[in-house]
Design a protein around this motif. Structure first.
Motif, PDB file in Angstrom:
ATOM      1  N   LEU A  25      32.529 -44.100   3.684  1.00 42.54           N
ATOM      2  CA  LEU A  25      32.165 -45.722   3.367  1.00 42.54           C
ATOM      3  C   LEU A  25      33.796 -46.490   4.456  1.00 42.54           C
ATOM      4  N   ASP A  26      33.002 -47.226   5.257  1.00 46.42           N
ATOM      5  CA  ASP A  26      34.414 -47.654   5.733  1.00 46.42           C
ATOM      6  C   ASP A  26      36.125 -47.994   5.322  1.00 46.42           C
ATOM      7  N   PRO A  27      36.913 -48.710   5.856  1.00 47.12           N
ATOM      8  CA  PRO A  27      38.601 -49.040   5.530  1.00 47.12           C
ATOM      9  C   PRO A  27      37.911 -50.637   4.639  1.00 47.12           C
ATOM     10  N   HIS A  28      37.953 -51.256   4.126  1.00 51.09           N
ATOM     11  CA  HIS A  28      37.937 -52.350   3.521  1.00 51.09           C
ATOM     12  C   HIS A  28      36.222 -52.588   3.016  1.00 51.09           C
ATOM     13  N   GLU A  29      35.509 -51.514   3.128  1.00 52.02           N
ATOM     14  CA  GLU A  29      33.714 -51.700   2.269  1.00 52.02           C
ATOM     15  C   GLU A  29      34.082 -51.621   1.289  1.00 52.02           C
ATOM     16  N   LYS A  30      33.013 -52.291   0.355  1.00 52.75           N
ATOM     17  CA  LYS A  30      32.738 -52.109  -0.320  1.00 52.75           C
ATOM     18  C   LYS A  30      31.271 -51.673  -0.402  1.00 52.75           C
ATOM     19  N   ARG A  31      30.681 -50.880  -2.105  1.00 50.39           N
ATOM     20  CA  ARG A  31      29.718 -51.226  -2.504  1.00 50.39           C
ATOM     21  C   ARG A  31      29.231 -51.590  -3.927  1.00 50.39           C
ATOM     22  N   SER A  32      28.694 -52.496  -4.118  1.00 51.41           N
ATOM     23  CA  SER A  32      27.973 -53.016  -4.812  1.00 51.41           C
ATOM     24  C   SER A  32      27.272 -51.382  -6.224  1.00 51.41           C
ATOM     25  N   ALA A  33      27.839 -53.018  -7.312  1.00 49.81           N
ATOM     26  CA  ALA A  33      27.733 -52.291  -8.851  1.00 49.81           C
ATOM     27  C   ALA A  33      26.550 -51.086  -8.721  1.00 49.81           C
ATOM     28  N   TYR A  34      26.071 -50.278  -8.834  1.00 48.90           N
ATOM     29  CA  TYR A  34      24.233 -49.105  -9.293  1.00 48.90           C
ATOM     30  C   TYR A  34      24.584 -48.742 -10.766  1.00 48.90           C
ATOM     31  N   ARG A  35      23.835 -48.647 -10.356  1.00 55.88           N
ATOM     32  CA  ARG A  35      23.437 -47.104 -11.812  1.00 55.88           C
ATOM     33  C   ARG A  35      22.664 -46.133 -11.539  1.00 55.88           C
ATOM     34  N   LEU A  36      22.981 -44.843 -11.244  1.00 54.91           N
ATOM     35  CA  LEU A  36      22.914 -43.792 -11.321  1.00 54.91           C
ATOM     36  C   LEU A  36      21.859 -42.921 -12.048  1.00 54.91           C
ATOM     37  N   PRO A  37      20.571 -42.171 -11.167  1.00 55.84           N
ATOM     38  CA  PRO A  37      19.010 -42.484 -11.757  1.00 55.84           C
ATOM     39  C   PRO A  37      19.811 -41.056 -12.069  1.00 55.84           C
ATOM     40  N   ALA A  38      20.565 -40.386 -12.283  1.00 55.93           N
ATOM     41  CA  ALA A  38      20.621 -38.960 -12.834  1.00 55.93           C
ATOM     42  C   ALA A  38      22.285 -38.577 -13.565  1.00 55.93           C
ATOM     43  N   SER A  39      21.810 -37.740 -13.855  1.00 50.86           N
ATOM     44  CA  SER A  39      24.258 -37.040 -14.772  1.00 50.86           C
ATOM     45  C   SER A  39      24.511 -36.823 -13.053  1.00 50.86           C
ATOM     46  N   PHE A  40      25.477 -36.623 -13.264  1.00 51.07           N
ATOM     47  CA  PHE A  40      25.881 -36.409 -11.552  1.00 51.07           C
ATOM     48  C   PHE A  40      27.484 -35.776 -11.777  1.00 51.07           C
ATOM     49  N   PHE A  41      27.699 -34.969 -11.278  1.00 56.90           N
ATOM     50  CA  PHE A  41      29.363 -35.077 -10.875  1.00 56.90           C
ATOM     51  C   PHE A  41      30.044 -35.754  -9.642  1.00 56.90           C
ATOM     52  N   LEU A  42      30.628 -36.152  -9.436  1.00 55.58           N
ATOM     53  CA  LEU A  42      31.120 -37.130  -8.528  1.00 55.58           C
ATOM     54  C   LEU A  42      33.307 -36.261  -8.266  1.00 55.58           C
ATOM     55  N   LEU A  43      33.381 -35.937  -5.887  1.00 56.65           N
ATOM     56  CA  LEU A  43      33.986 -35.147  -5.750  1.00 56.65           C
ATOM     57  C   LEU A  43      34.328 -36.189  -4.598  1.00 56.65           C
ATOM     58  N   VAL A  44      35.887 -36.327  -4.756  1.00 58.22           N
ATOM     59  CA  VAL A  44      36.606 -37.505  -3.441  1.00 58.22           C
ATOM     60  C   VAL A  44      37.441 -36.044  -2.562  1.00 58.22           C
ATOM     61  N   THR A  45      36.757 -36.344  -1.507  1.00 57.13           N
ATOM     62  CA  THR A  45      37.069 -35.569  -0.479  1.00 57.13           C
ATOM     63  C   THR A  45      38.425 -35.926   0.474  1.00 57.13           C
ATOM     64  N   ARG A  46      37.754 -36.833   1.243  1.00 57.38           N
ATOM     65  CA  ARG A  46      38.951 -37.990   1.633  1.00 57.38           C
ATOM     66  C   ARG A  46      38.964 -39.475   1.330  1.00 57.38           C
ATOM     67  N   GLY A  47      39.890 -40.292   1.589  1.00 56.76           N
ATOM     68  CA  GLY A  47      41.079 -42.070   1.269  1.00 56.76           C
ATOM     69  C   GLY A  47      40.739 -41.797   0.044  1.00 56.76           C
ATOM     70  N   ARG A  48      41.089 -43.628  -0.004  1.00 59.89           N
ATOM     71  CA  ARG A  48      41.457 -43.913  -1.169  1.00 59.89           C
ATOM     72  C   ARG A  48      40.829 -45.089  -1.607  1.00 59.89           C
ATOM     73  N   ALA A  49      40.518 -45.285  -3.001  1.00 59.85           N
ATOM     74  CA  ALA A  49      39.782 -46.575  -3.457  1.00 59.85           C
ATOM     75  C   ALA A  49      39.668 -47.220  -4.870  1.00 59.85           C
ATOM     76  N   TYR A  50      39.825 -47.889  -4.884  1.00 61.30           N
ATOM     77  CA  TYR A  50      39.562 -48.274  -6.609  1.00 61.30           C
ATOM     78  C   TYR A  50      37.971 -48.542  -6.883  1.00 61.30           C
TER      79      TYR A  50
END
Length: 649
Positions: A25-50
């Motif tokens: 995602l680009d700086p200041h870009e948002k991603r609307s709320a969505y429901r994940l279709p399965a169990s998940f692990f998420l690993l952040v590799t770069r950047g910062r976001a709320y």
């Protein structure tokens, strides 16, 4: 969270990997709320976001790990910096035949759905696993399916192992500790200061200083120490061949490994193995060296930058093997005579070959000698390559100018390099093989090259060209200066005299350009070279964009801090606005796109002394993106004329 119960349930579960994807995602870009279709692990590799996970706001930053179950709602509320993360979606179930006690534990602990977040102590190990998983997604082979599942279990063990060791508390350790942990488990892979710095969002110079302050040694030296120690273990405890051991610790060239091992231990690998046998009579028999095609490595094992597939040498001309053939002619003659005898139906009791057969063998030998005389062998990072002694139809990607300098005109090259505005030679006959990122291999084939010369250290890319014609790879950063580069191509193409003549003219022009600017500026005035894209970057003397022309040819002085931090392997440094004044000189050369000059309105930029005094010189990035001997000398002349026009009274 009961770690042991989670692990027990995972041990009985059946797991299917549904998807592994990288999200950017680009700086200041948002991603609307969505429901994940399965169990998940998420690993952040770069950047910062709320981000909001099931409505709970949290900060995503490197290298945060987040876990959740199917239906978890994920929303990227605001990205503060360009954000990158990997998402592993999986499905885990318990077999129908499992005991009711396990089902009760599953209901109580819900390990496949339990939400948690952590900041791992060894994030690079997790990143390595996830990237390997992503490379296997979509492949249908059974091996690939089993491999991706095994990698997922490695990921689980890393995550739960760190949670257990930390007693379920989130911990964050410093980058040096994380880097050391990563190197101990990935020592066979290419590891550079730049790679580690990029992972932790630090500058290479800062990472190198912090690592040395903590460990007393450099990153490269630390990797070498681990490799040598591991080699000692395998030499003393196994009868693996030297080739196997060398390859397993990250050195494909066994002879290079042997020299390095002796340099570090005082003994060759064989001598070390024999000494271990004397102390331990039960040790197995000594290893043997398996022949391996030569690779191009630096000769100076004291240089901390040597390792893996290095391309820098003290003397590039020594990479040539001028032997006329890898098969001695006497052996070739014997082979031909033998084959000739066999073709005549010879047996163990056969009579000597007839004069007709001998004449045939002599003719074949003469033909072979003539063929060998028309070729030579060159050692490259991908092994020895037999090339024509005088190539007539050369295709290159971005090395056009370097080849033109020795009086050879290729038949094909990338269009941006054909359009280089600094080329004065006639290139009308050079056909385009594509743009920078869209090479047409079909066009390369159609040009029927007898030699291909490309700038790459990517083996898969190299192999595509090598299937068409003999291919020599000359990676970026191979040469220390323009003289070394031109002499290399002169020798490669049999144009040594032309190369020396061109360099004599180069030296004459360089001296003339240098004299033009002598006395224009007070002694001690400094010149900084900057690049603007979306941030400010300081450049060294070997990163193009006019660096060689400004510092090496015109010999203008860089700010002391620039020379200290950027006159080595690190040649480009991203800096914040707050430290601009520390890196800016009395004069500033700045490179940017013609439609990308937002830096001029930056308040911190406007406060710089050079800006206030009008001592800023702008270069258009497309024009100054070329880096080759022809371009360098032309840029030096252009810059000298510009400065003379402004300051000569």
């Amino acid at each position: 969270m009961d770690i042991d119960e989670h692990l027990r349930l995972w041990d009985h579960a059946t797991v299917k990997i549904l998807d592994v994807r990288q999200v950017m995602l680009d700086p200041h870009e948002k991603r609307s709320a969505y429901r994940l279709p399965a169990s998940f692990f998420l690993l952040v590799t770069r950047g910062r976001a709320y981000a909001a996970v099931d409505g709970v706001l949290q900060m995503f930053a490197p290298f945060k790990v987040v876990h959740g179950g199917k239906g978890t709602q994920l929303e990227i509320v605001q990205t503060l910096e360009a954000l990158e993360y990997y998402l592993i979606c999986y499905k885990a179930t318990m077999p129908l035949s499992c005991k009711s006690e396990l089902l009760q534990a599953l209901e109580q602990h819900r390990p496949f759905h339990a939400p948690f977040a952590m900041e791992p102590r060894s994030p690079l190990a997790l990143l390595d696993i996830v990237q390997n998983m992503q490379g296997l997604v979509g492949q249908e082979g059974q091996w690939e399916k089993l491999r991706i599942k095994s990698l997922f279990y490695q990921f689980l063990l890393e995550v739960y192992g760190q949670l257990r060791d930390d007693h379920n508390r989130v911990t964050t350790t410093d980058p040096v500790t994380q880097a050391m942990t990563y190197m101990k488990t990935h020592f066979a892979q290419p590891i550079t200061v730049e790679f580690l710095a990029d992972m932790f969002g630090l500058s290479p110079g800062y990472m190198a200083r912090r690592f040395k302050s903590r460990t007393g040694t450099s990153v490269i030296e630390y990797v070498i120490q681990i490799r040598i120690q591991q080699a000692k273990t395998w030499l003393s405890q196994t009868d693996a061949s030297l080739q196997e051991i060398s390859s397993r610790i990250g050195y494909e060239d066994v002879y290079y490994f042997s020299r390095l091992f002796k340099k570090r231990t005082g003994l060759s690998p064989i001598e070390f193995k024999m000494s271990q046998r004397q102390h331990n009579p039960s040790a197995r028999s000594e290893s043997s060296i398996v022949p391996l095609s030569a690779h191009w490595y630096i000769d100076d094992v004291n240089n901390e930058n040597h390792y893996h597939y290095l391309v820098k040498r003290k003397d590039p001309s020594s990479m040539y093997k001028m032997t006329r053939s890898s098969l001695p002619l006497t052996g070739l003659l014997s082979l031909l005579l033998f084959l000739s005898a066999c073709s005549g139906g010879a047996s163990l009791n056969a009579q000597p070959v007839s004069s007709q057969n001998a004449s045939s063998a002599e003719a074949q030998t003469k033909s072979a000698e003539q063929a060998v005389a028309q070729t030579k062998t060159v050692s490259t990072i991908f092994g020895d390559v037999v090339i024509p002694a005088k190539a007539n139809r050369i295709v290159t990607n971005n090395l056009l100018s370097s080849i033109l300098a020795v009086g050879v005109t290729p038949v094909g090259a990338l269009k941006p390099y054909i359009d280089n505005p600094f080329i004065s030679q006639d290139v009308a006959g050079v056909e385009s093989i594509g743009e920078e990122w869209t090479v047409s291999l079909e066009k390369v084939v159609a040009l029927s090259p007898d030699l291909i010369i490309i700038d790459t250290n990517d083996k898969s890319e190299y192999e595509k060209y090598a299937k068409i014609a003999p291919t020599v790879a000359v990676p970026f950063g191979t040469f220390k200066n323009d003289h070394e580069e031109v002499r290399y191509y002169g020798k490669l193409l049999g144009r040594e005299a032309e190369a020396e003549a061109w360099l004599a003219e180069y030296d004459r022009r360089a001296e003339a350009a240098k004299k033009k600017v002598e006395g224009l500026f007070p002694a001690g005035e400094t010149f900084a070279l900057m690049r603007w894209e979306s941030d400010f970057r300081i450049l060294g003397n070997r990163w193009g964009r006019g660096g060689q022309a400004i510092y090496d040819i015109l010999q203008l002085n860089p700010p002391p801090i620039v020379k200290q931090e950027l006159w080595g392997d690190t040649q480009q440094l991203s800096i914040s606005e707050e430290v601009l004044d520390k890196y800016a000189g009395d004069h500033i050369f700045i490179v940017s796109g013609k439609d990308n000059r937002q830096f001029e309105s930056n308040p911190m930029w406007k406060q710089l002394k050079a800006v206030k005094e009008g001592k800023v010189y702008w270069f258009e990035s497309e024009r100054y993106s070329y880096w080759d001997p022809i371009t360098t000398i032309a840029q030096a002349e252009e810059i000298a004329d510009m400065l003379v026009a402004k300051y000569r009274k």
